[in-house]
Design an enzyme around this catalytic site. Structure first.
Site, PDB file in Angstrom:
ATOM      1  N   GLU A  15       1.953  31.621  52.802  1.00 30.77           N
ATOM      2  CA  GLU A  15       2.522  30.392  51.979  1.00 30.77           C
ATOM      3  C   GLU A  15       3.577  30.791  50.885  1.00 30.77           C
ATOM      4  O   GLU A  15       3.399  31.942  50.398  1.00 30.77           O
ATOM      5  CB  GLU A  15       1.230  29.997  51.239  1.00 30.77           C
ATOM      6  CG  GLU A  15       1.063  28.467  51.500  1.00 30.77           C
ATOM      7  CD  GLU A  15       1.014  27.939  52.807  1.00 30.77           C
ATOM      8  OE1 GLU A  15       2.355  27.482  53.533  1.00 30.77           O
ATOM      9  OE2 GLU A  15       0.079  27.733  53.291  1.00 30.77           O
ATOM     10  N   SER A  49      10.300   1.880  60.905  1.00 31.57           N
ATOM     11  CA  SER A  49       8.912   2.813  61.115  1.00 31.57           C
ATOM     12  C   SER A  49       7.675   1.887  60.990  1.00 31.57           C
ATOM     13  O   SER A  49       7.664   0.931  60.412  1.00 31.57           O
ATOM     14  CB  SER A  49       8.836   3.887  59.925  1.00 31.57           C
ATOM     15  OG  SER A  49       7.540   4.059  59.618  1.00 31.57           O
ATOM     16  N   ALA A 107      -0.231  15.038  52.630  1.00 29.36           N
ATOM     17  CA  ALA A 107      -1.220  15.946  52.852  1.00 29.36           C
ATOM     18  C   ALA A 107      -1.016  17.446  52.932  1.00 29.36           C
ATOM     19  O   ALA A 107      -1.695  18.352  53.093  1.00 29.36           O
ATOM     20  CB  ALA A 107      -2.077  15.617  53.930  1.00 29.36           C
ATOM     21  N   GLY A 108       0.239  17.824  52.631  1.00 31.73           N
ATOM     22  CA  GLY A 108       0.685  19.147  52.928  1.00 31.73           C
ATOM     23  C   GLY A 108       0.554  19.595  54.432  1.00 31.73           C
ATOM     24  O   GLY A 108       0.632  20.743  54.727  1.00 31.73           O
ATOM     25  N   LEU A 109       0.851  18.741  55.359  1.00 32.19           N
ATOM     26  CA  LEU A 109       0.625  19.055  56.843  1.00 32.19           C
ATOM     27  C   LEU A 109       2.022  18.748  57.481  1.00 32.19           C
ATOM     28  O   LEU A 109       2.185  18.795  58.711  1.00 32.19           O
ATOM     29  CB  LEU A 109      -0.398  18.125  57.292  1.00 32.19           C
ATOM     30  CG  LEU A 109      -1.592  18.353  56.872  1.00 32.19           C
ATOM     31  CD1 LEU A 109      -2.867  17.308  57.578  1.00 32.19           C
ATOM     32  CD2 LEU A 109      -2.070  19.881  56.989  1.00 32.19           C
ATOM     33  N   SER A 112       6.901  15.276  56.918  1.00 30.02           N
ATOM     34  CA  SER A 112       8.518  15.176  56.722  1.00 30.02           C
ATOM     35  C   SER A 112       9.287  15.823  57.984  1.00 30.02           C
ATOM     36  O   SER A 112      10.220  15.560  58.508  1.00 30.02           O
ATOM     37  CB  SER A 112       8.721  15.482  55.398  1.00 30.02           C
ATOM     38  OG  SER A 112       8.575  16.675  55.079  1.00 30.02           O
ATOM     39  N   ASP A 156       8.120  24.638  58.012  1.00 29.55           N
ATOM     40  CA  ASP A 156       7.712  23.659  58.746  1.00 29.55           C
ATOM     41  C   ASP A 156       8.465  23.163  59.835  1.00 29.55           C
ATOM     42  O   ASP A 156       7.865  22.647  60.775  1.00 29.55           O
ATOM     43  CB  ASP A 156       7.908  22.453  57.373  1.00 29.55           C
ATOM     44  CG  ASP A 156       7.310  22.592  56.178  1.00 29.55           C
ATOM     45  OD1 ASP A 156       6.417  23.758  56.284  1.00 29.55           O
ATOM     46  OD2 ASP A 156       7.521  22.057  55.292  1.00 29.55           O
ATOM     47  N   TYR A 208       7.687  22.897  43.096  1.00 26.37           N
ATOM     48  CA  TYR A 208       8.188  23.754  44.245  1.00 26.37           C
ATOM     49  C   TYR A 208       9.408  24.427  43.917  1.00 26.37           C
ATOM     50  O   TYR A 208       9.614  25.772  43.948  1.00 26.37           O
ATOM     51  CB  TYR A 208       8.343  22.716  45.579  1.00 26.37           C
ATOM     52  CG  TYR A 208       8.713  23.720  46.777  1.00 26.37           C
ATOM     53  CD1 TYR A 208       7.501  24.258  47.461  1.00 26.37           C
ATOM     54  CD2 TYR A 208      10.003  23.738  47.196  1.00 26.37           C
ATOM     55  CE1 TYR A 208       7.915  25.074  48.613  1.00 26.37           C
ATOM     56  CE2 TYR A 208      10.204  24.472  48.515  1.00 26.37           C
ATOM     57  CZ  TYR A 208       9.234  25.122  49.015  1.00 26.37           C
ATOM     58  OH  TYR A 208       9.413  25.907  50.161  1.00 26.37           O
TER      59      TYR A 208
HETATM   60  C1  GLA Z   1       6.314  23.742  51.667  1.00 22.73           C
HETATM   61  C2  GLA Z   1       7.844  23.859  52.189  1.00 22.73           C
HETATM   62  C3  GLA Z   1       7.858  25.275  53.123  1.00 22.73           C
HETATM   63  C4  GLA Z   1       6.993  26.236  52.693  1.00 22.73           C
HETATM   64  C5  GLA Z   1       5.535  25.801  52.228  1.00 22.73           C
HETATM   65  C6  GLA Z   1       4.971  26.980  51.543  1.00 22.73           C
HETATM   66  O1  GLA Z   1       5.658  23.364  53.157  1.00 22.73           O
HETATM   67  O2  GLA Z   1       8.318  23.049  53.104  1.00 22.73           O
HETATM   68  O3  GLA Z   1       9.107  25.694  53.663  1.00 22.73           O
HETATM   69  O4  GLA Z   1       7.540  26.967  51.619  1.00 22.73           O
HETATM   70  O5  GLA Z   1       5.742  24.725  51.230  1.00 22.73           O
HETATM   71  O6  GLA Z   1       4.533  28.007  52.287  1.00 22.73           O
END
Ligand code: GLA
Length: 364
Positions: A15, A49, A107-109, A112, A156, A208
């Protein structure tokens, strides 16, 4: 119309290493965004959408840049991909996009990236069949960076495009070289549980971008191109304590990715990766400072209920946790997290087990 899909992802480990030229190890989720597409001959993009009824956008391709701030935030992802194809000189005569996303948002998944990669794949097949997977990844990333305003790395989009069913993707971001490593938890009686805290995480907020700047600052302090090139000894020489902590996370996290990849490659019992996942969480919490009380609570509760390891995934500041559990302990882990959340006053978490699924592809 034809239909393409692209998945969300969870990163097993690695991460905040991607934008430091380091290593990542994601799997694709069985949850996808669907993009049905057909050409238009009027030089316009129409995007709708299923999750945003009544928000259909219709924009002339020549007006994409000018209209950016006038379209709803979700539409900047598909329109950004079209804009990026056009910016690179591909002829797009017009396109209609019908989108339907099953990856939970915030959700961090990587909902996008699932969206932008599904659209990018559709455009490649329709207008630019010679583009490589690497081009696709760059296009989807550029669309998010420049049009949607999210300063993401390539983790991602690489996961959405390159992952294969049954495997974790070991990716060396600097070289963009990768290896598919078998990742079969079921065989060992294990499960990977995703716990969505319900606290939305957003990459367009400042945290971020600040971490990216701090990592660049730490690399500059060490006189190296990227933190990929640092080691644990060098990091402790960084004078600024905040930059030192940030760099320490990146260096130790890269080492953890290499360790886990090696364990899986050798066919080790995946229970052995549990403590490495937990060490990643501790590092993200203490050195990188991107965790939250809810993420920490989910990790702690999962451990109490017997998980082998757990950690926050994605950019942080909210989003999800993964926990590696014995299959027969999964419901006990879920109960423990629910109970802890209820007691602490956090909202109801959403939980689901995942297996490594396929990357983006056309379905009909
Ligand atoms: C987000 C960003 C990724 C990566 C993660 C952290 O998901 O889109 O590029 O930097 O955070 O690992």
């Amino acid at each position: 119309m034809r239909t393409w899909v692209a998945p969300g992802r969870v990163n097993i480990i690695g991460e905040h290493t991607d934008y430091n030229d380091g290593f990542v190890l994601p799997i694709a989720l069985p949850l996808v965004t669907r993009c049905a597409a057909a050409g238009r001959t009027d030089g316009r993009v129409q995007a709708s959408s299923r999750q945003r009824p009544g928000e259909t956008v219709l924009v002339a391709i020549t007006e994409l840049a000018a209209q950016r701030d006038r379209v709803p935030a979700w539409a900047r992802y598909p329109l950004g991909v079209v804009a990026e194809f056009v910016r690179r000189g591909h002829r797009v005569g017009g396109i209609e996009l019908e989108l339907d996303g099953a990856v939970p948002i915030g959700a961090g998944l990587s909902s996008s990236a699932a969206l932008s990669c599904a659209v990018a794949l559709a455009l490649r097949d329709m207008f630019a069949p010679n583009l490589t997977d690497r081009d696709l990844i760059e296009i989807a990333r550029a669309a998010e960076n420049h049009y949607a305003g999210a300063p993401t790395g390539v983790l991602d989009h690489s996961a959405a495009v390159l992952c294969t069913a049954g495997h974790a993707l070991f990716l060396d971001v600097r070289r963009m070289a990768y290896e598919q490593i078998p990742f079969d938890l079921t065989h060992f009686g294990l499960e990977l549980l995703v716990i969505d805290t319900g606290q939305p995480h957003a990459l367009v907020d400042g945290g971020y971008a600040a971490r990216r700047d701090q990592c660049a600052g730490a690399a500059a302090a060490l006189g190296i191109p990227a933190l990929r090139d640092a080691d644990t000894v060098a990091v402790e020489r960084i004078a600024d304590p905040l930059l030192r902590r940030r760099a320490r996370h990146v260096v130790t996290e890269n080492a953890r990715v290499v360790t886990v990849a090696q364990m899986l490659r050798e066919g080790a019992d995946p229970r052995a990766i549990g403590p490495v996942l937990t060490a990643s969480h501790t590092s993200l919490r203490d050195d990188f400072e991107v965790s939250t009380a809810a993420l920490d609570a989910a990790v702690a509760a999962a451990h109490t209920a017997g998980a082998h390891g757990a950690r926050m995934v994605g950019g942080g500041f909210g989003g999800s946790v993964i926990a590696l559990t014995e299959r027969e302990r999964t419901s006990a882990v879920i109960d423990a997290v629910r109970e802890r959340f209820a007691r602490t006053g956090f909202g109801e978490p959403r939980t689901f087990a995942v297996v490594p699924a396929a990357g983006a592809h056309r379905v009909d």
